[in-house]
Design a protein around this motif. Structure first.
Motif, short mmCIF file in Angstrom:
data_model
loop_
_atom_site.label_atom_id
_atom_site.label_comp_id
_atom_site.label_asym_id
_atom_site.label_seq_id
_atom_site.Cartn_x
_atom_site.Cartn_y
_atom_site.Cartn_z
N GLU A 62 0.82 -1.21 0.00
CA GLU A 62 0.00 0.00 0.00
C GLU A 62 0.86 1.26 0.00
O GLU A 62 0.49 2.27 -0.60
CB GLU A 62 -0.95 0.01 1.19
N ILE A 63 2.00 1.20 0.68
CA ILE A 63 2.93 2.33 0.65
C ILE A 63 3.35 2.62 -0.78
O ILE A 63 3.29 3.76 -1.26
CB ILE A 63 4.19 2.02 1.50
N VAL A 64 3.77 1.57 -1.49
CA VAL A 64 4.21 1.72 -2.88
C VAL A 64 3.05 2.18 -3.76
O VAL A 64 3.19 3.11 -4.57
CB VAL A 64 4.82 0.41 -3.40
N HIS A 65 1.90 1.55 -3.61
CA HIS A 65 0.72 1.88 -4.41
C HIS A 65 0.34 3.35 -4.23
O HIS A 65 0.18 4.10 -5.21
CB HIS A 65 -0.44 0.97 -3.99
N ASN A 66 0.19 3.77 -2.99
CA ASN A 66 -0.25 5.14 -2.72
C ASN A 66 0.77 6.16 -3.19
O ASN A 66 0.42 7.19 -3.78
CB ASN A 66 -0.51 5.33 -1.22
N ALA A 67 2.06 5.88 -2.92
CA ALA A 67 3.10 6.82 -3.32
C ALA A 67 3.18 6.94 -4.84
O ALA A 67 3.35 8.04 -5.38
CB ALA A 67 4.45 6.38 -2.75
N LEU A 68 3.04 5.82 -5.52
CA LEU A 68 3.11 5.85 -6.99
C LEU A 68 1.89 6.56 -7.56
O LEU A 68 2.01 7.35 -8.51
CB LEU A 68 3.21 4.43 -7.54
N GLU A 69 0.73 6.30 -7.00
CA GLU A 69 -0.48 6.97 -7.48
C GLU A 69 -0.38 8.48 -7.31
O GLU A 69 -0.72 9.26 -8.22
CB GLU A 69 -1.70 6.43 -6.74
N ARG A 70 0.12 8.92 -6.18
CA ARG A 70 0.29 10.36 -5.92
C ARG A 70 1.33 10.97 -6.86
O ARG A 70 1.18 12.10 -7.34
CB ARG A 70 0.67 10.59 -4.46
N THR A 71 2.39 10.22 -7.12
CA THR A 71 3.45 10.68 -8.02
C THR A 71 2.92 10.82 -9.44
O THR A 71 3.21 11.82 -10.13
CB THR A 71 4.64 9.71 -7.99
N CYS A 72 2.16 9.84 -9.88
CA CYS A 72 1.58 9.90 -11.23
C CYS A 72 0.65 11.11 -11.36
O CYS A 72 0.70 11.84 -12.37
CB CYS A 72 0.82 8.61 -11.53
N LYS A 73 -0.16 11.33 -10.35
CA LYS A 73 -1.08 12.47 -10.38
C LYS A 73 -0.31 13.78 -10.48
O LYS A 73 -0.65 14.66 -11.27
CB LYS A 73 -1.96 12.46 -9.14
N LYS A 74 0.75 13.90 -9.69
CA LYS A 74 1.53 15.14 -9.67
C LYS A 74 2.24 15.38 -10.98
O LYS A 74 2.44 16.53 -11.40
CB LYS A 74 2.56 15.08 -8.53
N ASN A 75 2.60 14.31 -11.67
CA ASN A 75 3.39 14.43 -12.90
C ASN A 75 2.58 14.21 -14.17
O ASN A 75 3.15 14.15 -15.27
CB ASN A 75 4.57 13.44 -12.85
N GLY A 76 1.26 14.11 -14.04
CA GLY A 76 0.41 13.99 -15.22
C GLY A 76 0.59 12.70 -15.98
O GLY A 76 0.49 12.66 -17.21
N VAL A 77 0.84 11.61 -15.24
CA VAL A 77 1.06 10.29 -15.84
C VAL A 77 -0.10 9.38 -15.43
O VAL A 77 -0.57 9.43 -14.30
CB VAL A 77 2.41 9.70 -15.37
#
Length: 221
Positions: A62-77
């Motif tokens: 969940e740490i990886v999932h949430n962090a990656l989802e937030r990163t994608c959102k921030k970077n438009g991916v």
């Protein structure tokens, strides 16, 4: 006189194991992002992983999932759950930095080694088996119910080992995850492995080594 601790305690991922989150992200997003954008993505992904571990414990997937989802959102991916799972599943495959096995093996002959890691029980032994030295204890965030840099894991470790902060040397390549907390808990003997993750910060009173080949010399071995 050289300090000889009862235990040497280690961060695992990044310090001993080559923690290739940046490479894992590149393998998924490298073809859709420019190099400049990829570097920002990697930086954001690291920051969000740190933010995710500061709350209540949850499985590392969940740490990886949430962090990656937030990163994608921030970077438009575009975020895909299977990408987060792919990164999570890579973690147990990662081996040590090249300098680790020989340095650890030399120290392990004289002083018991302990790991305190932000890991799941099902992940970490695959990584530990690749390190080339015996460990007295391997303690995970799943076991302690908390992630570093929170203090609870360190306190749990000291209780399990039956010793105080004055009895150990803690070794890490990260101030933010390990050495700041170790300092606050009164662990006076600290070693910073300068792997280029973070800048030096002498306020936290540590001995610096460039890699684990330098660790035996810290203890006069």
């Amino acid at each position: 006189m050289t300090f000889r601790p009862k235990f040497i305690t280690f961060d695992c991922y990044g310090t001993l194991t080559f923690f290739d989150m940046a490479g894992a992200a590149r393998r998924i997003y490298g073809e859709v992002l420019s190099e400049q954008a990829m570097q920002l993505f990697i930086k954001n992904f690291a920051a969000y992983r740190l933010d995710e571990v500061l709350g209540a414990w949850k499985p590392y997937a969940e740490i990886v999932h949430n962090a990656l989802e937030r990163t994608c959102k921030k970077n438009g991916v575009t975020f895909r759950e299977e990408d987060a799972l792919q990164i999570y599943n890579e973690v147990p495959t990662w081996g040590p930095h090249p300098d680790v096995p020989a340095g650890l093996a030399k120290v392990a002959k004289e002083i018991p080694l302990v790991i305190l890691s932000n890991a799941m029980n099902s992940q970490i032994m695959s990584n530990v088996e690749k390190l080339g030295a015996p460990f007295y204890k391997v303690i995970t965030a799943e076991e302690t119910g908390t992630y570093k840099p929170q203090m609870n894991g360190f306190e749990y470790m000291l209780d399990v080992l039956g010793c105080g902060p004055e009895d150990i040397t803690h070794v890490s390549s990260s101030f933010r995850y390990d050495l700041m907390t170790a300092y606050d808990l009164g662990i006076r003997s600290k070693v910073w492995v300068n792997r280029g993750h973070e800048p030096a910060n002498p306020f936290y009173e540590y001995e610096e080594i460039k890699d684990i080949s330098g660790l035996p010399g810290v203890f006069g071995l």
